[in-house]
Enzyme design. Structure first.
Site, PDB file in Angstrom:
ATOM      1  N   ASP A  21       0.695  -1.163   0.031  1.00  0.00           N
ATOM      2  CA  ASP A  21       0.010  -0.006  -0.177  1.00  0.00           C
ATOM      3  C   ASP A  21       1.223   1.145   0.042  1.00  0.00           C
ATOM      4  O   ASP A  21       2.238   1.467   0.954  1.00  0.00           O
ATOM      5  CB  ASP A  21      -0.169   0.025   1.484  1.00  0.00           C
ATOM      6  CG  ASP A  21      -1.711   1.022   0.929  1.00  0.00           C
ATOM      7  OD1 ASP A  21      -2.187   1.495   0.051  1.00  0.00           O
ATOM      8  OD2 ASP A  21      -2.969   1.202   2.734  1.00  0.00           O
ATOM      9  N   GLY A  22       0.429   2.238  -0.726  1.00  0.00           N
ATOM     10  CA  GLY A  22       0.980   3.583  -0.411  1.00  0.00           C
ATOM     11  C   GLY A  22       1.869   4.272  -1.981  1.00  0.00           C
ATOM     12  O   GLY A  22       2.093   4.864  -1.775  1.00  0.00           O
TER      13      GLY A  22
ATOM     14  N   ARG B 207      -0.836   9.346 -10.849  1.00  0.00           N
ATOM     15  CA  ARG B 207      -0.628   7.792  -9.347  1.00  0.00           C
ATOM     16  C   ARG B 207      -0.011   6.391 -10.139  1.00  0.00           C
ATOM     17  O   ARG B 207       0.150   5.886  -8.882  1.00  0.00           O
ATOM     18  CB  ARG B 207      -2.321   7.633  -9.278  1.00  0.00           C
ATOM     19  CG  ARG B 207      -2.930   8.124  -7.733  1.00  0.00           C
ATOM     20  CD  ARG B 207      -4.443   7.964  -7.796  1.00  0.00           C
ATOM     21  NE  ARG B 207      -4.754   6.690  -7.392  1.00  0.00           N
ATOM     22  CZ  ARG B 207      -4.215   6.314  -5.544  1.00  0.00           C
ATOM     23  NH1 ARG B 207      -3.906   6.988  -4.918  1.00  0.00           N
ATOM     24  NH2 ARG B 207      -4.360   4.696  -6.162  1.00  0.00           N
TER      25      ARG B 207
ATOM     26  N   HIS C  74       2.296   3.542  -8.996  1.00  0.00           N
ATOM     27  CA  HIS C  74       2.176   1.482  -9.141  1.00  0.00           C
ATOM     28  C   HIS C  74       3.401   1.147  -9.683  1.00  0.00           C
ATOM     29  O   HIS C  74       3.483   0.220  -9.606  1.00  0.00           O
ATOM     30  CB  HIS C  74       0.818   1.403  -9.932  1.00  0.00           C
ATOM     31  CG  HIS C  74      -0.561   2.242  -9.495  1.00  0.00           C
ATOM     32  ND1 HIS C  74      -0.384   1.481  -7.927  1.00  0.00           N
ATOM     33  CD2 HIS C  74      -0.785   2.878  -9.732  1.00  0.00           C
ATOM     34  CE1 HIS C  74      -1.714   2.212  -7.754  1.00  0.00           C
ATOM     35  NE2 HIS C  74      -2.065   2.715  -8.635  1.00  0.00           N
TER      36      HIS C  74
ATOM     37  N   SER D 215      -7.398  -6.534  -5.872  1.00  0.00           N
ATOM     38  CA  SER D 215      -8.494  -6.937  -4.493  1.00  0.00           C
ATOM     39  C   SER D 215      -9.307  -6.628  -5.492  1.00  0.00           C
ATOM     40  O   SER D 215      -9.536  -5.488  -6.355  1.00  0.00           O
ATOM     41  CB  SER D 215      -8.708  -6.066  -3.465  1.00  0.00           C
ATOM     42  OG  SER D 215      -9.248  -5.168  -3.755  1.00  0.00           O
TER      43      SER D 215
ATOM     44  N   GLU E 193     -11.618  -5.833  -4.819  1.00  0.00           N
ATOM     45  CA  GLU E 193     -12.947  -3.980  -4.378  1.00  0.00           C
ATOM     46  C   GLU E 193     -11.572  -3.134  -4.829  1.00  0.00           C
ATOM     47  O   GLU E 193     -12.394  -1.951  -4.915  1.00  0.00           O
ATOM     48  CB  GLU E 193     -12.599  -3.867  -3.111  1.00  0.00           C
ATOM     49  CG  GLU E 193     -13.389  -4.879  -1.649  1.00  0.00           C
ATOM     50  CD  GLU E 193     -12.742  -5.939  -1.720  1.00  0.00           C
ATOM     51  OE1 GLU E 193     -13.976  -6.885  -1.651  1.00  0.00           O
ATOM     52  OE2 GLU E 193     -11.876  -6.501  -1.425  1.00  0.00           O
TER      53      GLU E 193
ATOM     54  N   TRP F 123     -11.748  -2.794  -8.260  1.00  0.00           N
ATOM     55  CA  TRP F 123     -12.598  -2.318  -9.459  1.00  0.00           C
ATOM     56  C   TRP F 123     -13.583  -0.774  -8.888  1.00  0.00           C
ATOM     57  O   TRP F 123     -14.102  -0.754 -10.146  1.00  0.00           O
ATOM     58  CB  TRP F 123     -13.423  -3.580  -9.698  1.00  0.00           C
ATOM     59  CG  TRP F 123     -12.716  -4.847  -9.747  1.00  0.00           C
ATOM     60  CD1 TRP F 123     -12.770  -5.841  -9.407  1.00  0.00           C
ATOM     61  CD2 TRP F 123     -12.263  -5.076 -11.087  1.00  0.00           C
ATOM     62  NE1 TRP F 123     -12.567  -6.950  -9.710  1.00  0.00           N
ATOM     63  CE2 TRP F 123     -11.877  -6.022 -11.265  1.00  0.00           C
ATOM     64  CE3 TRP F 123     -12.015  -4.335 -12.627  1.00  0.00           C
ATOM     65  CZ2 TRP F 123     -11.387  -7.667 -12.303  1.00  0.00           C
ATOM     66  CZ3 TRP F 123     -11.337  -4.651 -13.543  1.00  0.00           C
ATOM     67  CH2 TRP F 123     -10.730  -6.432 -13.422  1.00  0.00           C
TER      68      TRP F 123
ATOM     69  N   LEU G 257      12.137 -19.767  -4.996  1.00  0.00           N
ATOM     70  CA  LEU G 257      11.027 -18.856  -4.169  1.00  0.00           C
ATOM     71  C   LEU G 257       9.676 -19.116  -5.156  1.00  0.00           C
ATOM     72  O   LEU G 257       9.496 -18.899  -6.219  1.00  0.00           O
ATOM     73  CB  LEU G 257      11.212 -17.435  -4.249  1.00  0.00           C
ATOM     74  CG  LEU G 257      10.230 -16.470  -3.512  1.00  0.00           C
ATOM     75  CD1 LEU G 257      10.487 -16.241  -2.012  1.00  0.00           C
ATOM     76  CD2 LEU G 257      11.085 -15.161  -3.822  1.00  0.00           C
TER      77      LEU G 257
HETATM   78  C1  IPE Z   1      -1.634  -0.264  -3.131  1.00  0.00           C
HETATM   79  O1  IPE Z   1      -1.599   1.429  -2.996  1.00  0.00           O
HETATM   80  C2  IPE Z   1      -2.036  -0.853  -4.435  1.00  0.00           C
HETATM   81  C3  IPE Z   1      -2.919  -1.082  -5.603  1.00  0.00           C
HETATM   82  C4  IPE Z   1      -4.473  -1.272  -3.963  1.00  0.00           C
HETATM   83  C5  IPE Z   1      -2.964  -1.260  -6.291  1.00  0.00           C
HETATM   84  P1  IPE Z   1      -2.714   2.578  -3.515  1.00  0.00           P
HETATM   85  O2  IPE Z   1      -3.091   3.262  -4.944  1.00  0.00           O
HETATM   86  O3  IPE Z   1      -3.010   2.222  -2.470  1.00  0.00           O
HETATM   87  O4  IPE Z   1      -1.695   3.639  -2.930  1.00  0.00           O
HETATM   88  P2  IPE Z   1      -2.685   4.541  -2.235  1.00  0.00           P
HETATM   89  O5  IPE Z   1      -3.422   4.129  -0.374  1.00  0.00           O
HETATM   90  O6  IPE Z   1      -3.297   5.313  -2.243  1.00  0.00           O
HETATM   91  O7  IPE Z   1      -1.378   5.731  -1.826  1.00  0.00           O
HETATM   92 MG    MG Z   2      -3.829   1.934  -0.970  1.00  0.00          MG
END
Ligand code: IPE
Ligand code: MG
Length: 228
Positions: free
Chosen positions: A2-3, A15, A19, A47, A49, A51, A113
């Site tokens: 996350d993040g 954004r 990613h 996830s 969710e 979508w 792995l």
């Molecule tokens: C997580 O990062 C990655 C995915 C869900 C693909 P976020 O997209 O949730 O990043 P923030 O939480 O907006 O910073």
């Molecule tokens: Mg997030």
């Protein structure tokens, strides 16, 4: 993982750039996983969710996935990493599904792995699905209520339970991730945003994990000794 979004926003980037950087970060952590002989790593990539996000972000994520698989499949071969996927692939764009199936097939014999990518994954759906599949196999009688039988119907069949769960990005929640498999996992939360999560940060999490006493509902050895 996350993040990613916040990492990009903080830098005035789109954004999707977050990613992209997040996907690149996976490779950076491999040597640490090898060094500590970690047999399985599960990565929550998308996830059931997710979508709900704007269509443009969802589209961007899947083209990034295609890009990732194309670029990194040689790395999986070179480093003898088995790619597995947990999640419902039927809803994925056909191109992503094909790329995933190809990567799974080509890497299935590798044992160094297992990288288990959770894509269109949600624990609620996984557990409901497993229940239906188990019933289909006539495992719905009372004498068949046995976790080891049920686990075969989870996406993660054959993988060990989770020992350590790391959530980056500051939130302290599980977000529908491997809820069955984390029953006795040690939980580790860090504010570090995923693209910044370095080999050093991973090592810190492993050091912390090593300090924890795992009891699995029993007693630790010393407690047992002193009471007997
Ligand atoms: C997580 O990062 C990655 C995915 C869900 C693909 P976020 O997209 O949730 O990043 P923030 O939480 O907006 O910073
Ligand atoms: Mg997030």
């Amino acid at each position: 993982m996350d993040g990613n979004g916040r990492w990009a926003t903080q830098r005035g980037l789109a954004r999707l750039e977050g990613h992209r950087q997040g996907a690149e970060n996976i490779e950076r952590l491999l040597d640490t996983l090898f060094f500590y002989k970690i047999p399985v790593v599960s990565l929550y990539a998308f996830s059931t969710e997710n979508w709900r996000r704007p269509q443009s972000e969802v589209k961007g994520l899947f083209s990034l996935l295609n890009e990732f698989l194309e670029k990194k499949l040689p790395v999986f071969h070179e480093k003898k990493i088995q790619l597995r996927v947990s999640g419902e692939l039927t809803r994925l764009p056909a191109r992503s599904r094909k790329a995933i199936e190809k990567a799974i097939e080509e890497t299935k014999s590798y044992r160094r792995l297992v990288a288990n990518f959770c894509i269109n994954y949600g624990a609620h759906y996984e557990i409901c699905r497993a229940a239906v599949l188990a019933c289909r196999d006539l495992l719905c009688e009372k004498d068949k209520i046995r976790p080891n039988l049920f686990e075969r119907y989870l996406y993660t069949a054959g993988l060990p339970p989770v020992d350590l769960l790391i959530r980056t990005g500051g939130q302290k929640r599980l977000s529908n991730f491997l809820l069955y498999q984390i029953a006795y996992a040690e939980l580790y939360f860090t504010d570090v945003l995923w693209p910044d999560f370095s080999p050093g940060h991973l090592e810190e999490a492993l050091v912390e994990y090593n300090k924890r006493t795992r009891k699995f509902g029993g007693l630790v050895t010393e407690e047992r000794d002193s009471s007997s």
